[in-house]
Design an enzyme around this catalytic site. Structure first.
Site, short mmCIF file in Angstrom:
data_model
loop_
_atom_site.label_atom_id
_atom_site.label_comp_id
_atom_site.label_asym_id
_atom_site.label_seq_id
_atom_site.Cartn_x
_atom_site.Cartn_y
_atom_site.Cartn_z
N GLY A 32 -55.77 -2.43 -8.81
CA GLY A 32 -54.67 -3.30 -9.29
C GLY A 32 -53.54 -2.86 -10.16
N ASP A 33 -53.83 -1.52 -10.66
CA ASP A 33 -52.49 -0.62 -11.34
C ASP A 33 -51.74 0.03 -10.11
OD1 ASP A 33 -53.46 -1.54 -13.85
OD2 ASP A 33 -55.03 0.44 -13.99
N LEU A 34 -52.58 0.73 -9.25
CA LEU A 34 -51.92 1.34 -8.39
C LEU A 34 -50.92 0.41 -7.50
CD1 LEU A 34 -54.70 3.99 -7.44
CD2 LEU A 34 -52.82 4.41 -8.82
N GLY B 74 -47.86 -0.64 -9.33
CA GLY B 74 -47.08 0.40 -9.48
C GLY B 74 -46.22 0.75 -8.09
N GLN C 62 -49.79 -7.54 -11.35
CA GLN C 62 -50.84 -6.85 -10.80
C GLN C 62 -51.73 -7.94 -9.81
OE1 GLN C 62 -52.15 -5.61 -14.80
NE2 GLN C 62 -52.95 -3.58 -13.72
#
Length: 411
Positions: A182-184, A187, A214
């Site tokens: 979710g973070d990657l 980004g 996200q």
């Protein structure tokens, strides 16, 4: 483009994004990863941290201690190629300095909960008034619009709310994907949005807001689950290591571990039969076509047992050597094997990063440009290490004002 930072060498401002100045207000993973991607591609990323509350990942393991100072490999990996300054955005003087930087920058990236920058008096409208060309990227759990926009979120929040958690794992129960996807993914999508907005700003002189959620990012990674449901009403459930309709395509045991076997097309199936010397199956009319092999009865009776038999006789290395480029078969590698992979090393996917006198081996940038990128041999910044260069050399503060701001705790 505004004037590059005067204290940087020309070499430091080269690359596809050379001359682009990013103000990086982000913490933890999603935002720092976004800024890191762009910094690897040549942008000048200035990491801005509160003087008394820096990015908490500076304290995340793994650690190395050189010269008596603990250094975080986690922080080094996501903050390489950045400058670092300290600034209290709640202080009036801090707000003023930030706006002075915005006037000369191209991009602002933040990953606060929606509403935080507005409460600070530094929302997009305020920044746009100071610099109409500014690209403002906001990464959050649920985005800046919609009824859930103010809810707090982590990576697992996105995996749960975006449907990925419900689809992954064994058939008995759903399972979180074993990395902060979710973070990657947020980004990465933010980096794409920033590049698109930068191009338009260069052409029109007008920036815009890049709003990346996200949850949205995870939904966009769910392959065919959305259209399958909207078209058929079927909810995608965990399928273990197989595929819902492609066969044979999954995990198979071998002598010393597991491999992925993906020879499901007619061409690849024939190559597999020949590779393993199974002439009987190669000429079997019952498994001659892909459609036949997809049928569950035929798959369970003939296809799956054959693949299990083929793989079970060999080691991972033997299978990889036997198949070569004939059809898809790949050892399921542990991270130790990934780090040792000569192919990845040749592609600079393991690079050294220096931080606090320690050198860490971290993953490289998957974007490979013929003109080169900057991740190899990069360094990550200590807290506030570039304060003097940014405030004195770039913004032009007098030494007296600079010392006064430090004494007040603004820097």
């Amino acid at each position: 483009m505004q004037t590059p930072l005067p204290f940087l060498s020309s070499d430091a401002q080269q690359g596809a994004l050379g001359g682009v100045i990013i103000l990086d207000l982000t913490r933890v993973v999603a935002g720092p990863y976004c800024a890191m991607i762009l910094a690897d591609l040549g942008a000048t990323a200035i990491k801005i941290e509160h003087p008394k509350d820096p990015d908490l990942t500076r304290e995340f393991p793994p650690f190395r201690e050189d010269s008596g100072t603990a250094a975080s490999g986690f922080f080094a990996q996501y903050n390489r190629n950045k400058l670092a300054i300290s600034l209290d955005l709640k202080h009036p003087e801090g707000k003023a300095l930030f706006l002075d930087m915005v006037a000369q920058a191209h991009v602002v990236i933040e990953n606060f909960r929606p509403g935080t920058m507005e409460r600070l008096g530094l929302g997009y409208d305020v920044l746009k008034a100071r610099n109409p060309a500014i690209v403002y990227a906001a990464i959050s759990g649920f985005g800046h619009t919609g009824p859930n926009s103010r809810r707090p979120a982590y990576d697992s929040t996105a995996q749960a709310a975006g449907g990925l958690w419900s689809m992954n794992g064994l058939e008995e129960e759903p399972m979180r994907v074993g990395t902060v996807l979710g973070d990657l993914s947020a980004g990465m999508f933010a980096a794409i949005g920033i590049l698109a907005a930068l191009r338009q700003a260069e052409q029109s002189g007008q920036g815009q807001m890049v709003d990346v959620s996200q949850q949205d990012s995870i939904v966009a990674l769910t392959e065919n689950a959305v259209v399958t449901y909207t078209e058929t009403g079927k909810v995608t459930l965990p399928a273990g290591n197989g595929h819902p309709f492609v066969k044979p395509y999954g995990r198979y045991r071998c002598k010393d571990g597991y491999v992925f076997f993906g020879a499901y097309t007619d061409k690849f199936w024939q190559e597999a039969c020949r590779t393993f010397g199974d002439s009987e199956l190669e000429h079997d009319p019952e498994v001659a076509t892909m459609a036949q092999r997809f049928q569950q009865d035929i798959y369970e009776r003939k296809v799956d047992p054959a693949v299990r038999r083929w793989c079970g006789r060999h080691t991972k290395a033997e299978l990889e050597a036997m198949t070569g480029d004939r059809f898809p078969l790949t050892p399921i590698k542990g991270i130790d094997e990934v780090v040792a992979d000569p192919h990845l090393r040749e592609r600079d996917m393991l690079v050294p990063v220096n931080y606090r006198n320690a050198t860490f081996s971290v993953f490289g940038n998957p974007v490979k440009l013929s003109g080169g990128t900057r991740e190899h041999g990069a360094s990550a910044p200590a807290i506030a290490q570039d304060n003097q260069a940014i405030y004195l050399d770039w913004l032009g503060l007098t030494p007296e004002r600079y010392d006064g701001l430090r004494q007040q705790g603004v820097l």
